[in-house]
Design an enzyme around this catalytic site. Structure first.
Site, mmCIF file in Angstrom:
data_model
loop_
_atom_site.group_PDB
_atom_site.id
_atom_site.type_symbol
_atom_site.label_atom_id
_atom_site.label_comp_id
_atom_site.label_asym_id
_atom_site.label_seq_id
_atom_site.Cartn_x
_atom_site.Cartn_y
_atom_site.Cartn_z
ATOM 1 N N TRP A 328 0.255 6.285 -11.717
ATOM 2 C CA TRP A 328 -0.688 6.612 -10.636
ATOM 3 C C TRP A 328 -1.681 5.471 -10.441
ATOM 4 O O TRP A 328 -2.056 5.148 -9.318
ATOM 5 C CB TRP A 328 -1.437 7.905 -10.969
ATOM 6 N N HIS A 329 -2.104 4.844 -11.537
ATOM 7 C CA HIS A 329 -3.095 3.778 -11.448
ATOM 8 C C HIS A 329 -2.543 2.487 -10.836
ATOM 9 O O HIS A 329 -3.319 1.683 -10.303
ATOM 10 C CB HIS A 329 -3.658 3.459 -12.835
ATOM 11 N N GLY A 330 -1.270 2.282 -10.902
ATOM 12 C CA GLY A 330 -0.732 1.055 -10.329
ATOM 13 C C GLY A 330 0.772 0.981 -10.424
ATOM 14 O O GLY A 330 1.375 1.475 -11.388
#
Length: 493
Positions: A328-330
């Site tokens: 989700w973060h990258g």
């Protein structure tokens, strides 16, 4: 790829004009039209970055609004299919903009390895700012309607405002429909104390952002632009600085968002609860980015079985949830590894619980709770900043270099002094002293404040103590703030 305009960052001159204008007009507009006014203001806020991408939000808003209405009217298998259509449609938009190139590039590498013909090119798209945040907020709404925990919102404009409410539009907190949607029907009057408390919370957020985070960015950006030029203390300083930077940057954003909403009368959920004071890894993740971690808990971890399964499956649920949060973060393998490492930390915390208890008894640390907690905080913070090396570096090669050269030369004769001189070249003494004082002030405030919430700042403290804190923060902002329109780190997600 992410391109962020500086037109409406919280720490920009534009927002300095936008916020008071919108707030004053909000209280002047009749109650019946306030939703329309806030929706218009939120559209203007979002379009200040890349105007055309407001259409992306309009698409996801329309899909989930319509799906929720059909879900509410349906039963059985049809109800489930409407949920699946909504989730797939919304996630497809996120996949195209954020993840397509990542998966396509990896498929291309696999194809080249096996000498297959694979000619699909990557897309030349700019990632809409905050896409992951408002995607998750939309998903939570549809899922809650499906679970019959919340009725579908029939007012399209109110639902659009739920997704686009400008204070938390681009980086959260990720709200749930049960908390935020009813508030758009409430009449908010001007309340002096509430407004002042909200403004104080915003000042605290600005202090963490422009005095600490953006000042630490000077050393972090310099070292991580080419980490192979450094060894020892500069690498350690950059790694620790980034851990504090990302906390102050993101919790500062959350404070500004919560404070600006509070000024108008809206109550957003708290997103941080002094995570740097956590004495264990599980405790840390209960305090860090609370809106995201509870989202993954409620919509991924618990549906997988949570801790109501056998030990092996429980560990898988933890590992999978954290790995997914990393993605989700990258959209890169570094973020996936970062999430996986944090999942492993939580699992190891459980596996070593009995061993650690025996160690406490043998060392008699259980008789010294203050020392025991201090060591726990130090170890937890070490694990946090160490994994963030993967989070911050440009690639896994740089991350591996930093991790393996943190202690290089420190034990050699004169090595420590040489490393200190290298650090001064990265961060001059004046800058170092300034930022250390600012960090010390933040730690002092969070220590005496205890709950990590400045929504009602120091309400039980004497007037002189409260205003001393506020004036010191304001003086720091005036004389030591970095006003370079530095984008918030989590905007890229």
């Amino acid at each position: 790829m992410l391109i962020i305009g500086s037109n409406m960052l919280f720490n920009s001159f534009s927002f300095l004009i936008f916020f008071p204008t919108v707030t004053v007009l909000y209280f002047l507009v009749p109650q019946a039209y306030r939703w329309f006014f806030l929706l218009t203001a939120s559209c203007i806020f979002y379009m200040a970055f890349i105007p055309v991408y407001v259409l992306v939000l309009a698409l996801t808003i329309s899909i989930d609004y319509t799906a929720a209405l059909f879900i509410e009217k349906s039963e059985g298998r049809r109800r489930k299919w409407y949920l699946i259509i909504s989730i797939v449609s919304t996630c497809t938009v996120l996949f195209i903009f954020k993840y397509f190139n990542f998966f396509n590039s990896n498929l291309g590498q696999v194809a080249r390895f096996f000498h297959w013909n694979y000619s699909i090119e990557n897309l030349s798209l700019i990632l809409p700012i905050g896409l992951s945040f408002h995607t998750f907020q939309s998903l939570s709404y549809v899922i809650e309607v499906y679970r019959k925990n919340y009725k579908a919102e029939h007012h399209f404009g109110i639902y659009a405002l739920y997704v686009m409410f400008y204070p938390q539009l681009v980086a959260g907190p990720i709200e749930r429909p049960g908390n935020l949607l009813p508030q758009f029907y409430e009449k908010h009057f001007f309340d002096y104390q509430r407004v002042i408390d909200g403004l104080k919370l915003m000042v605290w957020g600005f202090f963490k952002k422009v005095v600490i985070a953006d000042r630490l960015a000077l050393v972090v950006d310099k070292v991580y632009s080419d980490p192979t030029q450094y060894t020892g203390l500069p690498l350690i300083a950059a790694a620790i600085s980034f851990a504090i930077q990302v906390y102050c940057d993101f919790s500062g954003y959350s404070d500004i968002a919560i404070g600006s909403a509070q000024v108008m009368g809206f109550r957003l959920m708290d997103n941080f609860n002094r995570p740097l004071f956590s004495a264990s890894v599980p405790d840390f993740w209960r305090r860090w980015h609370i809106s995201l971690m509870t989202w993954f808990r409620d919509y991924v971890y618990i549906p997988l079985g949570g801790n109501r399964v056998d030990k092996g499956r429980w560990y898988f649920n933890i590992f999978f949830t954290f790995t997914l949060s990393g993605l989700w973060h990258g959209a890169n393998w570094g973020m996936v590894l970062w999430g996986s490492f944090n999942g492993l930390y939580v699992i190891l915390s459980d596996l070593t619980e009995n061993l650690r208890k025996r160690g406490l008894t043998l060392t008699r640390l259980d008789h010294h709770p203050f020392l025991h907690r201090g060591l726990g905080i130090a170890l937890t913070f070490f694990l946090f900043w160490f994994t963030l090396i993967i989070f911050r570096t440009r690639n896994l090669s740089d991350a591996l270099y930093v991790m393996t050269h943190l202690g290089t030369g420190l034990m050699a004769p004169g090595g420590l002094w040489t490393s200190v001189e290298s650090l001064y070249r990265v961060l001059p003494k004046y800058e170092l002293i300034t930022v250390l004082i600012a960090i010390g002030w933040m730690i002092f405030i969070e220590t005496i404040e205890k709950q990590g919430k400045m929504r009602h700042p120091f309400s039980e403290k004497p007037v002189w103590a409260r205003w001393t804190v506020y004036y010191v923060c304001i003086l720091f902002l005036i004389f030591f703030g970095e006003y370079n329109d530095q984008a918030f780190i989590y905007f890229q997600f």
